[in-house]
Design an enzyme around this catalytic site. Sequence first.
Site, PDB file in Angstrom:
ATOM      1  N   LYS A  16       0.727  -0.985   0.097  1.00 36.83           N
ATOM      2  CA  LYS A  16       0.032  -0.123  -0.102  1.00 36.83           C
ATOM      3  C   LYS A  16       0.833   1.033  -0.124  1.00 36.83           C
ATOM      4  O   LYS A  16       1.281   1.652   1.089  1.00 36.83           O
ATOM      5  CB  LYS A  16      -0.811   0.117   1.177  1.00 36.83           C
ATOM      6  N   GLY A  30       6.014   5.369   9.424  1.00 40.01           N
ATOM      7  CA  GLY A  30       4.879   6.241   9.630  1.00 40.01           C
ATOM      8  C   GLY A  30       5.288   6.807  10.846  1.00 40.01           C
ATOM      9  O   GLY A  30       6.456   6.941  11.725  1.00 40.01           O
ATOM     10  N   SER A  31       4.121   7.721  11.764  1.00 34.88           N
ATOM     11  CA  SER A  31       4.256   8.217  12.756  1.00 34.88           C
ATOM     12  C   SER A  31       4.112   7.289  13.991  1.00 34.88           C
ATOM     13  O   SER A  31       3.934   6.254  13.957  1.00 34.88           O
ATOM     14  CB  SER A  31       3.172   9.302  12.873  1.00 34.88           C
ATOM     15  N   GLY A  81       1.967   3.926  14.319  1.00 38.07           N
ATOM     16  CA  GLY A  81       2.508   2.589  14.978  1.00 38.07           C
ATOM     17  C   GLY A  81       1.986   1.943  15.985  1.00 38.07           C
ATOM     18  O   GLY A  81       1.837   0.863  16.109  1.00 38.07           O
ATOM     19  N   GLU A 135       9.135   1.551  11.822  1.00 32.86           N
ATOM     20  CA  GLU A 135      10.139   2.578  11.682  1.00 32.86           C
ATOM     21  C   GLU A 135       9.145   3.991  11.641  1.00 32.86           C
ATOM     22  O   GLU A 135       8.372   4.449  10.919  1.00 32.86           O
ATOM     23  CB  GLU A 135      10.791   2.597  10.303  1.00 32.86           C
ATOM     24  N   CYS A 156      12.396  11.492   8.945  1.00 30.06           N
ATOM     25  CA  CYS A 156      12.683  11.050  10.383  1.00 30.06           C
ATOM     26  C   CYS A 156      13.982  11.449  11.121  1.00 30.06           C
ATOM     27  O   CYS A 156      14.113  11.336  12.064  1.00 30.06           O
ATOM     28  CB  CYS A 156      12.013   9.637  10.403  1.00 30.06           C
ATOM     29  N   GLU A 158       7.834  16.251  17.247  1.00 29.35           N
ATOM     30  CA  GLU A 158       8.549  15.862  15.789  1.00 29.35           C
ATOM     31  C   GLU A 158       7.589  16.818  14.856  1.00 29.35           C
ATOM     32  O   GLU A 158       6.325  16.991  14.923  1.00 29.35           O
ATOM     33  CB  GLU A 158       8.268  14.632  15.384  1.00 29.35           C
TER      34      GLU A 158
END
Length: 499
Positions: A178, A231-232, A236, A253, A287, A388
């Site tokens: 995806k 992703g964030s 996660g 990650e 990131c 972040e």
Amino acid sequence: MATTGTKTFQNYIGGEWVDAAGGETFESLSPATGETIGIFPKSGPEDVDRAVAAAKAAFEDWRLAPAPKRGEILFRLAHIIEREKAALTELMTHEMGKVKAEAGGDVQEAIDLTYYMAGEGRRLFGQTTPSELRDKWNMSVRQPIGVIGVITPWNFPIAIPSWKMIPALVCGNTIVFKPATDTPALGERFVELMAEAGIPAGVVNVVHGGGGQVGDRLVRHPDVPVITLTGSRETGVEVLKAAADHLKRVHLELGGKNAIIVMDDADLELAVEGIVWSAFGTSGQRCTAASRVIAHEKIYDELQSKLVAAAERLRLGPGWEDDTDVGPVINKAAIEKIHAYTKIGQDEGARLLAGGEIANDGELEKGFYYRPTIFGDVEPQMRIAQEEIFGPTTALIKVHDFDEAIRVSNGIRYGLSSSIFTRDVNRAFRAMRDLEAGITYVNAGTIGAEVHLPFGGTKETGNGHREAGQAALDVFTEWKSIYVDYSGKLQKPQIDTSS
């Protein structure tokens, strides 16, 4: 079959290009100009189910293909990506917004990773060990797991899919992919090149659509034993919860709040160059971006002056223009979040030194541009130094000595990348030991990982897995220990110890 020159794209399931079952679509828009890149299927759970069924069926043959043969296909893929590098780079400047050099680097990373992992087709090393018993052979081997659910972000739309899919493939797994809804054309093009390289039908499938419909079903599907997501942190955590009922293997990650430490003995010109590249490259949408700069008090003022001057020289514009230094951020929501953090920083008492505004003059009005932003007089516990932002914003923090610099750098929830600029070898080695991060750079910025070393972080940056390097193979394989007793009698480990 859809190509990058068309306006309408499809899912790729079981070797066929098909529309979403529900017939809905969505558009991919350029963040630089708002132009339409393409129209893509807005898929749902039924499309995911079909793709998983195709991948599950293809696994039975793909897992039995000799690993060196799987590697040969990936070598062909690497050659094809090299051939298409210029076209992929151009597409990325339009669909994602990166400047040419960075977009080309994104593609090159996929090339490098594919070559590297193709070689694993002739390695995939296990172990052989002596047995504690006579006439017995011990060994361990890696085995593929099954269907891998791959969910990738938009900021590295070729590199990150390669980090996940290429090692999964060389190990003998199949994939349902995806891509991010902000960069579906790049994800689809990557799959097209895989098919051209000779990856069999059903081994790689792509299903376009949002996280709520496609991602959630993929994570919860009982026939997908492994999920890999970048992703964030918030996403996660939700993925871990959704995958728990089936005890899936989940590789995450997630975020980063990376710092560059600049000591009083540092080469300031080099440090400024590293900070600008790390903080404002990819418009800060990494990131590994340097969103904090921890500076020794003796050089703080000079560093601040040099850094502000360098940031103000950066030119904003579309990524495909040769003189552009900083491209757009990805979409409206991103620019609104970045600008909200500028207000947060000001409200917290930090001093805005540069940027801090949406750039909408002239042609920039068509896209999502934010001026490179620097805050001074930042305290370590301020939100702009803890959370972040994922945009072209960095925070300057003054410290008194090396020990304080390490404490401040470590004083966050994340632990992805870290950096120190110093000429003192003793400080450098102490930093390498004491910085709580999966990556540490000495006299370089916080970005620039190479594919033959593990990539990933500590603390809340992830859940312990790594991408790239041989460590990536652990995500996509199961260990099997094998014992062959050729003594002709029953021998019992830990019991028959006298032989």
